[in-house]
Design an enzyme around this catalytic site. Structure first.
Site, PDB file in Angstrom:
ATOM      1  N   ARG A  10       0.801  -1.208   0.000  1.00  0.00           N
ATOM      2  CA  ARG A  10       0.000   0.000   0.000  1.00  0.00           C
ATOM      3  C   ARG A  10       0.846   1.275   0.000  1.00  0.00           C
ATOM      4  NH1 ARG A  10      -3.984  -1.745   4.922  1.00  0.00           N
ATOM      5  NH2 ARG A  10      -4.429  -3.823   4.112  1.00  0.00           N
ATOM      6  N   GLY A  11       2.090   1.151   0.436  1.00  0.00           N
ATOM      7  CA  GLY A  11       2.889   2.325   0.763  1.00  0.00           C
ATOM      8  C   GLY A  11       3.185   3.289  -0.367  1.00  0.00           C
ATOM      9  N   GLU A  38       7.699   2.223  -6.124  1.00  0.00           N
ATOM     10  CA  GLU A  38       7.888   1.585  -4.806  1.00  0.00           C
ATOM     11  C   GLU A  38       8.110   2.649  -3.746  1.00  0.00           C
ATOM     12  OE1 GLU A  38       7.852  -0.720  -2.748  1.00  0.00           O
ATOM     13  OE2 GLU A  38       8.570  -2.634  -3.463  1.00  0.00           O
ATOM     14  N   ASP A  39       7.551   2.444  -2.578  1.00  0.00           N
ATOM     15  CA  ASP A  39       7.790   3.390  -1.488  1.00  0.00           C
ATOM     16  C   ASP A  39       9.209   3.242  -0.936  1.00  0.00           C
ATOM     17  OD1 ASP A  39       7.227   0.863  -0.526  1.00  0.00           O
ATOM     18  OD2 ASP A  39       5.873   1.516   1.065  1.00  0.00           O
ATOM     19  N   ASP A  89      13.875  -2.181   0.940  1.00  0.00           N
ATOM     20  CA  ASP A  89      14.614  -2.516   2.161  1.00  0.00           C
ATOM     21  C   ASP A  89      15.555  -3.682   1.847  1.00  0.00           C
ATOM     22  OD1 ASP A  89      15.491  -3.054   4.689  1.00  0.00           O
ATOM     23  OD2 ASP A  89      13.545  -3.423   5.566  1.00  0.00           O
ATOM     24  N   THR A  90      15.083  -4.919   1.909  1.00  0.00           N
ATOM     25  CA  THR A  90      15.925  -6.040   1.462  1.00  0.00           C
ATOM     26  C   THR A  90      15.858  -6.170  -0.055  1.00  0.00           C
ATOM     27  OG1 THR A  90      14.151  -7.675   1.577  1.00  0.00           O
ATOM     28  CG2 THR A  90      15.415  -7.315   3.578  1.00  0.00           C
ATOM     29  N   LYS A 117      17.319   1.478   0.914  1.00  0.00           N
ATOM     30  CA  LYS A 117      18.298   1.233   1.987  1.00  0.00           C
ATOM     31  C   LYS A 117      19.416   0.391   1.378  1.00  0.00           C
ATOM     32  CE  LYS A 117      14.923   1.254   5.787  1.00  0.00           C
ATOM     33  NZ  LYS A 117      14.205   0.434   6.788  1.00  0.00           N
ATOM     34  N   ASP A 125       4.088   3.398   6.759  1.00  0.00           N
ATOM     35  CA  ASP A 125       3.298   3.323   7.986  1.00  0.00           C
ATOM     36  C   ASP A 125       4.036   2.772   9.192  1.00  0.00           C
ATOM     37  OD1 ASP A 125       3.398   0.599   6.956  1.00  0.00           O
ATOM     38  OD2 ASP A 125       1.825   0.136   8.397  1.00  0.00           O
ATOM     39  N   LEU A 163      10.295  -6.151  -4.041  1.00  0.00           N
ATOM     40  CA  LEU A 163      10.488  -5.583  -5.371  1.00  0.00           C
ATOM     41  C   LEU A 163      10.900  -6.651  -6.378  1.00  0.00           C
ATOM     42  CD1 LEU A 163      10.657  -3.193  -7.282  1.00  0.00           C
ATOM     43  CD2 LEU A 163      12.970  -2.763  -6.435  1.00  0.00           C
TER      44      LEU A 163
HETATM   45  P1  5GP Z   1      11.625  -5.503   1.345  1.00  0.00           P
HETATM   46  O1  5GP Z   1      10.889  -6.602   0.650  1.00  0.00           O
HETATM   47  O2  5GP Z   1      12.394  -4.591   0.414  1.00  0.00           O
HETATM   48  O3  5GP Z   1      12.486  -6.014   2.447  1.00  0.00           O
HETATM   49  O4  5GP Z   1      10.562  -4.665   2.114  1.00  0.00           O
HETATM   50  C1  5GP Z   1       9.785  -3.710   1.514  1.00  0.00           C
HETATM   51  C2  5GP Z   1       8.584  -3.392   2.372  1.00  0.00           C
HETATM   52  O5  5GP Z   1       8.898  -3.433   3.774  1.00  0.00           O
HETATM   53  C3  5GP Z   1       8.144  -1.983   2.085  1.00  0.00           C
HETATM   54  O6  5GP Z   1       7.246  -1.952   1.001  1.00  0.00           O
HETATM   55  C4  5GP Z   1       7.543  -1.572   3.425  1.00  0.00           C
HETATM   56  O7  5GP Z   1       6.201  -1.999   3.481  1.00  0.00           O
HETATM   57  C5  5GP Z   1       8.341  -2.331   4.459  1.00  0.00           C
HETATM   58  N1  5GP Z   1       9.435  -1.506   5.023  1.00  0.00           N
HETATM   59  C6  5GP Z   1      10.745  -1.701   4.891  1.00  0.00           C
HETATM   60  N2  5GP Z   1      11.463  -0.748   5.529  1.00  0.00           N
HETATM   61  C7  5GP Z   1      10.549   0.084   6.086  1.00  0.00           C
HETATM   62  C8  5GP Z   1      10.653   1.290   6.869  1.00  0.00           C
HETATM   63  O8  5GP Z   1      11.722   1.809   7.208  1.00  0.00           O
HETATM   64  N3  5GP Z   1       9.470   1.857   7.256  1.00  0.00           N
HETATM   65  C9  5GP Z   1       8.264   1.341   6.933  1.00  0.00           C
HETATM   66  N4  5GP Z   1       7.186   2.000   7.358  1.00  0.00           N
HETATM   67  N5  5GP Z   1       8.130   0.223   6.180  1.00  0.00           N
HETATM   68  C10 5GP Z   1       9.258  -0.402   5.762  1.00  0.00           C
END
Ligand code: 5GP
Length: 188
Positions: A42-43, A98-99, A102-103, A130, A162, A107
């Site tokens: 949703r972000g 994409e908002d 992180d990892t 990140k 969020d 994506l």
């Molecule tokens: P990934 O799959 O890249 O590890 O995670 C992505 C998702 O994790 C983002 O779409 C978000 O929902 C959540 N996320 C990762 N880091 C943060 C952060 O610093 N703050 C928030 N609010 N959500 C995060």
């Protein structure tokens, strides 16, 4: 009421950066009839709303919500589609909005899915990345071409991001370090 939280990235900085990315996208896709921007729910909806208004060419939007099965998971193919696309992206020039990356697992899952559906081209626009976490987890095999800001590994909120479903409406990016600031949402 919100306890005021200090901005890590201000509203003005975000606006300025997104306008620049919009211009870059407009230039990169000059000559194409239209562009499909797909938001990762949703972000991404706040970033995406700003981004598409900064692109000066015809744009269509769609949305997808996927959840990866926890961050410890090994395979990036193991995902659950919570909301699928409404339109078929086959043959389209697609940009994923994409908002935060992180990892990179969420994506990469979305990239794999869209590629399997025969998009003509695919790029990623992300409000936040990140890079340390992306490198550490080594899940993302695709470049983020349009990147607004890089941050370190802190947890951030605002501009669609969020904490327990709240704070998406904060108009700037904040790092919440004071547990008292989150109490209101823990109790809601
Ligand atoms: P990934 O799959 O890249 O590890 O995670 C992505 C998702 O994790 C983002 O779409 C978000 O929902 C959540 N996320 C990762 N880091 C943060 C952060 O610093 N703050 C928030 N609010 N959500 C995060």
């Amino acid at each position: 009421m919100y306890t005021p939280v200090p901005a890590l990235i201000t509203k003005e900085e975000i606006e300025e950066r997104i306008l620049k990315i919009g211009k870059q996208i407009t230039a990169d896709y000059a000559g194409q009839s239209y562009l499909r921007v797909i938001g990762a729910l949703r972000g991404s909806f706040v970033f995406m709303a700003d981004l598409i208004r900064a692109i000066e060419m015809p744009v269509k939007v769609d949305f997808m919500e996927i959840s990866s099965y926890g961050k410890a998971m090994v395979s990036s193919g193991n995902i659950k589609i919570l909301k699928d696309l409404t339109d078929d992206p086959h043959g389209e020039n697609v940009i994923i909005a994409e908002d935060i990356v992180d990892t990179g697992l969420t994506l990469q899952s979305m990239i794999d899915l869209l590629k399997s559906r025969g998009v003509l081209s695919l790029e990623v626009a992300a409000l936040l990345v990140k890079p340390n976490n992306v490198a550490q987890h080594n899940k993302l095999k695709y470049p983020v071409k349009y990147k607004a800001f890089e941050i370190s590994d802190e947890f951030v909120v605002g501009v669609g991001l969020d904490y327990k479903g709240f704070m998406r409406n904060l108009p700037y990016i904040a790092q919440v370090t004071d547990a008292n600031q989150l109490k209101l949402f823990d109790e809601a």
